[in-house]
Write a protein that holds these residues in place. Structure first.
Motif, PDB file in Angstrom:
ATOM      1  N   MET A  96       0.980  -1.242  -0.025  1.00  0.00           N
ATOM      2  CA  MET A  96       0.097  -0.082  -0.018  1.00  0.00           C
ATOM      3  C   MET A  96       0.959   1.173   0.051  1.00  0.00           C
ATOM      4  N   TRP A 124      -8.052   4.316  -4.915  1.00  0.00           N
ATOM      5  CA  TRP A 124      -7.241   4.592  -3.678  1.00  0.00           C
ATOM      6  C   TRP A 124      -6.341   5.728  -3.683  1.00  0.00           C
ATOM      7  N   ARG A 130      -7.162   7.058   2.374  1.00  0.00           N
ATOM      8  CA  ARG A 130      -7.087   5.903   1.968  1.00  0.00           C
ATOM      9  C   ARG A 130      -7.186   4.509   2.857  1.00  0.00           C
ATOM     10  N   TRP A 134     -10.169   1.854   2.128  1.00  0.00           N
ATOM     11  CA  TRP A 134     -10.001   0.446   1.907  1.00  0.00           C
ATOM     12  C   TRP A 134     -10.720  -0.472   3.088  1.00  0.00           C
ATOM     13  N   HIS A 137     -14.238  -0.867   2.117  1.00  0.00           N
ATOM     14  CA  HIS A 137     -14.289  -1.299   0.791  1.00  0.00           C
ATOM     15  C   HIS A 137     -15.031  -2.684   0.632  1.00  0.00           C
ATOM     16  N   PRO A 140     -12.195  -5.264  -2.238  1.00  0.00           N
ATOM     17  CA  PRO A 140     -10.796  -5.101  -2.801  1.00  0.00           C
ATOM     18  C   PRO A 140     -10.174  -5.970  -3.419  1.00  0.00           C
TER      19      PRO A 140
END
Length: 218
Positions: A96, A124, A130, A134, A137, A140
């Motif tokens: 990431m 992202w 960010r 995530w 989400h 992903p």
């Protein structure tokens, strides 16, 4: 023997554009945390980390502080469970990071323009938070928050298997790991943890795991 795990965020960094070092202030804070943990441990302290420079350097500073305060410290290196979430881009597990360039350099032959074409990674990079994006989400390309929390619970439970007298383990990891576990514990995203803050787990002999969120560094 009841085991305790302090799962902490790495020390302060100036950015997340690649595997950057911890700042001098971040290292000083880590040493102070080591001092305090030494005062709370009745036996040796085991210190482990994720694989990144920022987690390894932070763990070394925590270990140094604990030794300075008189504790016996076992530095057991990198623990695979403490890695950031596994995300996949073009068939490659990627870290990431916070720029198209930092994603592209992880994939042979991939360009920044190629990264920008992939919806998840394009979103992202534009999300104000960010990690929070995530965490929420639903699908992903790799680990979701529930998968990471389950990984950490399984890892923590395994500490009950230890037969030595190390009852306190300090693991240095990353914000996404801690926020995934925070969601698991609190039922909602707990937000960015402070540097060296995170979670405390109590692990019973029956491999039961009780997690609580730490508002600040221990």
């Amino acid at each position: 023997m009841t085991q305790r795990l302090f799962l902490l965020r790495h020390g302060e960094v100036t950015s997340h554009r690649g595997d950057v070092p911890v700042t001098d202030e971040g290292l000083r804070t880590a040493v102070e945390v080591g001092h305090r943990l030494a005062g709370r441990a009745e036996g040796p302290i085991r210190v482990i980390s994720g694989e990144t420079r920022r987690t390894r350097d932070t763990a070394a500073a925590v270990a140094r502080g604990a030794r300075e305060a008189g504790a016996t410290v076992l530095e057991d290196g990198v623990a695979f469970a403490l890695r950031n979430p596994d995300l996949y881009l073009a068939g490659v597990r990627v870290d990431m990071v916070s720029s198209e360039e930092a994603f592209a350099v992880q994939i042979p032959g991939f360009t920044e323009a190629d990264v920008a074409k992939v919806a998840f990674f394009a979103e992202w990079l534009t999300a104000p938070d960010r990690v929070g994006w995530w965490v929420r989400h639903p699908d992903p390309p790799g680990d979701d928050a529930a998968a990471v929390a389950a990984r950490i619970r399984s890892f923590a439970a395994s500490l009950a298997d230890r037969a030595d007298d190390t009852a306190v383990t300090v693991g240095v990891t990353h914000s996404p790991v801690l926020r995934a576990c925070g969601l698991d514990v609190a039922g909602s995203d707990t937000g960015e943890p402070a540097w060296l803050a995170g979670l405390e787990a109590e692990i019973g002999a029956d491999r039961s795991v009780t997690l609580r969120v730490l508002a600040e560094a221990p």
